[in-house]
Each structure stands twice: as C-alpha cells, then as structure tokens.
Design a protein around this motif. Structure first.
Motif, mmCIF file in Angstrom:
data_model
loop_
_atom_site.group_PDB
_atom_site.id
_atom_site.type_symbol
_atom_site.label_atom_id
_atom_site.label_comp_id
_atom_site.label_asym_id
_atom_site.label_seq_id
_atom_site.Cartn_x
_atom_site.Cartn_y
_atom_site.Cartn_z
ATOM 1 N N ASN A 25 -31.087 34.290 15.079
ATOM 2 C CA ASN A 25 -31.095 35.114 13.540
ATOM 3 C C ASN A 25 -31.182 34.286 12.575
ATOM 4 O OD1 ASN A 25 -29.389 37.573 14.807
ATOM 5 N ND2 ASN A 25 -28.405 35.503 15.756
ATOM 6 N N VAL A 26 -32.673 34.911 11.449
ATOM 7 C CA VAL A 26 -32.850 33.891 10.711
ATOM 8 C C VAL A 26 -33.539 35.098 9.547
ATOM 9 C CG1 VAL A 26 -35.189 33.070 11.116
ATOM 10 C CG2 VAL A 26 -33.801 31.517 9.625
ATOM 11 N N THR A 27 -33.547 35.057 8.599
ATOM 12 C CA THR A 27 -34.321 35.862 7.525
ATOM 13 C C THR A 27 -35.225 35.238 7.015
ATOM 14 O OG1 THR A 27 -32.702 37.539 7.318
ATOM 15 C CG2 THR A 27 -34.645 37.215 5.736
ATOM 16 N N LEU A 28 -36.929 34.947 7.235
ATOM 17 C CA LEU A 28 -37.788 34.520 6.287
ATOM 18 C C LEU A 28 -38.235 34.755 5.375
ATOM 19 C CD1 LEU A 28 -39.298 32.605 9.185
ATOM 20 C CD2 LEU A 28 -37.563 32.138 7.829
ATOM 21 N N PRO A 29 -38.696 35.085 3.629
ATOM 22 C CA PRO A 29 -38.854 34.943 2.299
ATOM 23 C C PRO A 29 -40.296 35.228 2.373
ATOM 24 C CG PRO A 29 -38.867 32.703 1.903
ATOM 25 C CD PRO A 29 -38.244 32.700 3.099
ATOM 26 N N GLU A 30 -41.316 36.374 1.354
ATOM 27 C CA GLU A 30 -42.507 36.299 2.068
ATOM 28 C C GLU A 30 -43.506 35.585 1.021
ATOM 29 O OE1 GLU A 30 -44.328 38.971 1.765
ATOM 30 O OE2 GLU A 30 -42.354 40.573 2.088
ATOM 31 N N THR A 31 -42.440 34.160 0.314
ATOM 32 C CA THR A 31 -43.325 32.600 -0.003
ATOM 33 C C THR A 31 -42.679 31.627 -0.016
ATOM 34 O OG1 THR A 31 -43.431 33.244 -2.172
ATOM 35 C CG2 THR A 31 -44.842 34.872 -0.952
ATOM 36 N N GLY A 32 -43.517 30.648 0.428
ATOM 37 C CA GLY A 32 -42.024 29.112 0.627
ATOM 38 C C GLY A 32 -42.636 28.907 1.467
ATOM 39 N N LEU A 33 -42.235 27.762 1.557
ATOM 40 C CA LEU A 33 -42.310 26.325 2.791
ATOM 41 C C LEU A 33 -41.352 26.286 3.552
ATOM 42 C CD1 LEU A 33 -43.817 24.043 3.832
ATOM 43 C CD2 LEU A 33 -43.659 21.941 2.193
ATOM 44 N N VAL A 34 -41.276 26.789 4.951
ATOM 45 C CA VAL A 34 -40.994 26.788 5.868
ATOM 46 C C VAL A 34 -40.764 25.711 7.413
ATOM 47 C CG1 VAL A 34 -38.375 27.499 7.128
ATOM 48 C CG2 VAL A 34 -39.722 28.642 5.406
ATOM 49 N N GLU A 199 -38.883 15.080 6.353
ATOM 50 C CA GLU A 199 -38.999 14.810 5.456
ATOM 51 C C GLU A 199 -40.164 14.186 4.435
ATOM 52 O OE1 GLU A 199 -37.618 10.092 3.891
ATOM 53 O OE2 GLU A 199 -37.590 10.576 6.044
ATOM 54 N N PRO A 200 -41.557 13.660 4.784
ATOM 55 C CA PRO A 200 -42.373 14.268 4.560
ATOM 56 C C PRO A 200 -43.392 15.620 3.798
ATOM 57 C CG PRO A 200 -43.285 13.121 6.597
ATOM 58 C CD PRO A 200 -41.380 13.759 6.592
ATOM 59 N N PHE A 201 -42.799 16.772 3.643
ATOM 60 C CA PHE A 201 -42.626 17.773 3.252
ATOM 61 C C PHE A 201 -41.506 17.346 2.304
ATOM 62 C CE2 PHE A 201 -43.731 17.821 7.665
ATOM 63 C CZ PHE A 201 -45.442 19.049 7.619
ATOM 64 N N GLY A 202 -40.989 17.665 1.651
ATOM 65 C CA GLY A 202 -40.339 16.960 0.018
ATOM 66 C C GLY A 202 -39.212 17.947 0.463
ATOM 67 N N GLU A 203 -38.872 17.967 -0.620
ATOM 68 C CA GLU A 203 -37.110 18.944 -1.068
ATOM 69 C C GLU A 203 -36.972 20.138 -1.027
ATOM 70 O OE1 GLU A 203 -34.821 16.338 -4.180
ATOM 71 O OE2 GLU A 203 -34.960 14.673 -3.509
ATOM 72 N N ASP A 204 -37.847 20.309 -1.256
ATOM 73 C CA ASP A 204 -38.983 21.805 -2.215
ATOM 74 C C ASP A 204 -39.029 22.919 -0.788
ATOM 75 O OD1 ASP A 204 -38.287 21.520 -4.512
ATOM 76 O OD2 ASP A 204 -40.651 21.435 -5.268
ATOM 77 N N ALA A 205 -39.090 22.234 0.667
ATOM 78 C CA ALA A 205 -39.707 23.077 1.558
ATOM 79 C C ALA A 205 -37.617 22.952 2.240
ATOM 80 C CB ALA A 205 -40.014 21.945 2.786
ATOM 81 N N ARG A 206 -37.954 24.519 3.150
ATOM 82 C CA ARG A 206 -36.529 24.844 3.787
ATOM 83 C C ARG A 206 -37.006 24.248 4.923
ATOM 84 N NH1 ARG A 206 -34.622 31.180 4.876
ATOM 85 N NH2 ARG A 206 -33.052 31.145 6.176
ATOM 86 N N VAL A 207 -35.699 23.345 5.690
ATOM 87 C CA VAL A 207 -35.458 23.056 7.182
ATOM 88 C C VAL A 207 -35.148 23.735 8.057
ATOM 89 C CG1 VAL A 207 -35.664 20.859 8.504
ATOM 90 C CG2 VAL A 207 -37.160 20.312 5.768
ATOM 91 N N LEU A 208 -35.822 24.201 9.167
ATOM 92 C CA LEU A 208 -35.014 24.745 9.964
ATOM 93 C C LEU A 208 -34.675 23.717 10.936
ATOM 94 C CD1 LEU A 208 -35.779 28.343 10.503
ATOM 95 C CD2 LEU A 208 -33.869 27.595 8.702
ATOM 96 N N THR A 209 -33.775 22.966 11.650
ATOM 97 C CA THR A 209 -33.662 22.655 12.627
ATOM 98 C C THR A 209 -33.407 23.228 14.550
ATOM 99 O OG1 THR A 209 -32.506 20.663 10.975
ATOM 100 C CG2 THR A 209 -33.039 20.460 13.387
ATOM 101 N N LEU A 210 -34.100 22.806 15.055
ATOM 102 C CA LEU A 210 -33.737 23.122 16.094
ATOM 103 C C LEU A 210 -33.471 22.564 17.081
ATOM 104 C CD1 LEU A 210 -35.905 25.182 14.931
ATOM 105 C CD2 LEU A 210 -36.823 26.222 16.899
ATOM 106 N N GLU A 211 -32.534 22.867 18.546
ATOM 107 C CA GLU A 211 -31.713 21.979 18.829
ATOM 108 C C GLU A 211 -31.403 22.893 20.470
ATOM 109 O OE1 GLU A 211 -28.388 20.674 18.324
ATOM 110 O OE2 GLU A 211 -29.301 18.533 16.897
ATOM 111 N N ASP A 212 -32.475 22.636 21.851
ATOM 112 C CA ASP A 212 -32.743 23.427 22.835
ATOM 113 C C ASP A 212 -32.383 25.138 22.748
ATOM 114 O OD1 ASP A 212 -31.739 24.335 25.466
ATOM 115 O OD2 ASP A 212 -29.463 23.964 25.386
ATOM 116 N N GLY A 213 -33.690 25.589 22.050
ATOM 117 C CA GLY A 213 -34.063 26.657 21.090
ATOM 118 C C GLY A 213 -33.325 27.929 20.631
ATOM 119 N N GLN A 214 -32.151 26.988 19.661
ATOM 120 C CA GLN A 214 -31.067 26.782 19.219
ATOM 121 C C GLN A 214 -31.081 26.893 17.068
ATOM 122 O OE1 GLN A 214 -27.581 26.674 21.298
ATOM 123 N NE2 GLN A 214 -27.250 29.099 20.746
#
Length: 321
Positions: A25-34, A199-214
């Motif tokens: 369950n997640v919502t992603l915006p129109e623009t931005g770095l994920v 980490e190389p993508f910077g602090e402005d990136a939204r980071v989704l961490t996946l574990e075992d498909g979740q």
C-alpha cells in the motif's frame, strides 16, 4: 499519481506459491525521486515491473490517476507503457547507431521525426556521448552501452522513468553525472530507481525499503510520523476497506456463535483487508460487525468511510494478525 492498494505479486513453483510482493500500500506522486532499496530478492525489480504494468497484480489494485488499471483496455495499457521509460541495454538495436537508437525510442514514445532527433541529440549530450552518436552498440564499451540505454530512456521524455541500478558499472565521474541528471529529471518526471544503496541519491530522495516483498520503511515524513504513533500505541487501527470472505448471519433473538453479538446482525468472520484507517479510539481488530433494520440488507459498513484513510504498509501485519 500512482497508488498501490493491497497489491501482491506471486507465481507458482510446483505446488507452492512464490510471493515476489506482498500486500503493498503506497502512493507515489506525479514527480520526484523515489528509491526502492533492499537486499537481492527483496522485490525491487518486481515492483518496477508492476508499476510499468508489465506484470499484473495477483491481488489488490493499481490506480493511476485515480483509475483502476484492471479496467483498462489494451490500448490504454499500451499508452501507459509508452509513458514509462526504462533503461535496458537489451533494447539497443544492433543495426542502429546509438543516435538512431535514441531517436527510435523517442518516435515510439510519440514524438515526430524532428522532435525525436532533437530529443536524441539532447539526451546523448547530457551523458557525454556526442562522440559515440554514430557508433553501433557492439562497438561501444560496457559503460557506453549502459549510458546509451539511459539516453534512450531520457529521449522518450515519459511521465515515469524506471531504472534498475543505473549507476552500476559506471566510473565515479559517470555515476556522478547520472545521479545529478536523475535529480534534475525528478523536477518534471516521476523517477523510480531500484538500488541496493540509496545513500548516493541524496537526502531529497524518498526511500522505500523492501524486505521479503513488503515495504519495511518509507522515508516519507508524514507517513513515518503516523506509522510511529501507530506502533507506539498512540493511534489504533481498524480495517476500513476490505472484501468479506465469510459472514455469519445471526437471526433476531439469537446470539452469534461466539456469544458476543445479539441478532439481528451480520458478523464478518473472515475478510481480506484492502486499506487501513487510523483512529484515535481503540478498535477491535478481531471481528467486524454490521447491523441493519432489515436483515436482508446485510452489513452496512459505510460509516467507516468517515475515518481518515492512511494507506500504510505492514499495518495489517502488525495489528490485524
């Protein structure tokens, strides 16, 4: 905007089901770095394929612009595929030069000949590939092929840019160029990157961490703030939108099987959560009950629509199991 609602992706291996993705369950915006990060096999690439509609969810929904993609025609799905640009060396045609490959990618995305040529020229220049524009793929170095595939994706100028480990195999200088370009592209596009290290993508990136498909964590500030309150017990959860698999109908003057409810009522004994709401009063997560003056109406659960919806991963795992 892209929304995944209880989306899962699984395949069969003999008599067993292999879960690539579980109840996302997640919502992603129109623009931005994920950035999708996690160990090998955590589901990063599978999620990229799901977002591009190259895979169909086994359960749940994918909504794009508020539309359920399960109801899309083949023509509408094909149009979305044209909007999603992926960098893949396998898509480089051996009988076309690098410039011709990038131009072809732009044409397939719907650009006219002149605009396609300009898109190709601009993309190659951004990546420092002007000198390799007239070279065929089999004459390029490994780094040039990777950059060339990215140039083809950039030339498409799609709504969504999907990349799998874009800095792998690149020199430090080229990697820095790519990371800078992706940051700039995120101002006008939704850039979704799968990478072992965010980490190389910077602090402005939204980071989704996946574990075992979740999705184990999400650096979206508002989502994490609410999730923290839920985990601490400040807020409680209750299933809000779900499909009921098993009802117990209790007649007037009778008690439910567990003795907890008096009829007439309908008691939901088994269901599949589709979304989760967060409320400030404790909720009974073990059973749902709906009542109606006319037993034939079944359970009226519309009252729950007034609760605040928060699509947040793992809540069903933490509180509904």
């Amino acid at each position: 905007m892209i929304q995944l609602k209880n989306a899962a992706l699984e395949s069969s291996a003999g008599k067993k089901s292999v879960h690539a993705l579980r109840c996302l369950n997640v919502t992603l915006p129109e623009t931005g770095l994920v950035v999708l990060t996690g160990a090998s096999g955590s589901g990063k690439t599978a999620l990229l394929h799901l977002l591009a509609l190259r895979e169909t969810p086994s359960r749940g929904e994918i909504l794009i612009g508020g539309e359920n993609t399960a109801r899309w025609s083949e023509a509408r799905r094909s149009a979305w595929l044209r909007e999603c640009a992926a960098a893949d060396e396998a898509l480089l045609f051996a009988d076309l030069t690098l410039s011709e490959n990038a131009e072809r990618a732009a044409v397939l995305a719907g650009f006219s000949g002149r605009d396609a040529r300009e898109n190709a020229r601009e993309a190659l220049a951004l990546l420092g590939l002007e000198g390799a524009a007239g070279v065929y793929p089999d004459r390029l170095s490994g780094e040039q092929r990777r950059l060339g595939a990215l140039a083809c994706a950039l030339a498409r100028k799609g709504r969504v840019l999907l990349l799998d480990e874009p800095a792998d195999g690149l020199s430090a200088e080229s990697a820095e160029t790519v990371l800078s370009l992706l940051g700039e592209a995120a101002a006008d596009q939704l850039v979704i990157v799968a990478a072992r290290n965010a980490e190389p993508f910077g602090e402005d990136a939204r980071v989704l961490t996946l574990e075992d498909g979740q999705i184990a964590s999400d650096t979206d500030e508002d989502a994490e703030k609410i999730f923290g309150k839920v985990k601490s017990g400040t807020l409680k959860t209750t299933s809000l939108r779900y499909s009921v698999d098993s009802w117990e109908e209790v007649a007037a003057g009778k008690k439910s099987a567990d003795g907890r409810f008096a009829g007439p009522c309908s008691v939901a004994r088994k269901w599949t959560p589709m979304e989760v709401s967060i409320v400030s009063v404790p909720a009974d997560a073990t059973v749902g009950v709906g009542r109606a003056d006319d037993p034939e109406q079944g359970a009226d659960l519309s009252i729950y629509e007034k609760q605040i919806l928060v699509n947040k991963n793992l809540l069903h795992k933490e509180f509904l199991t």
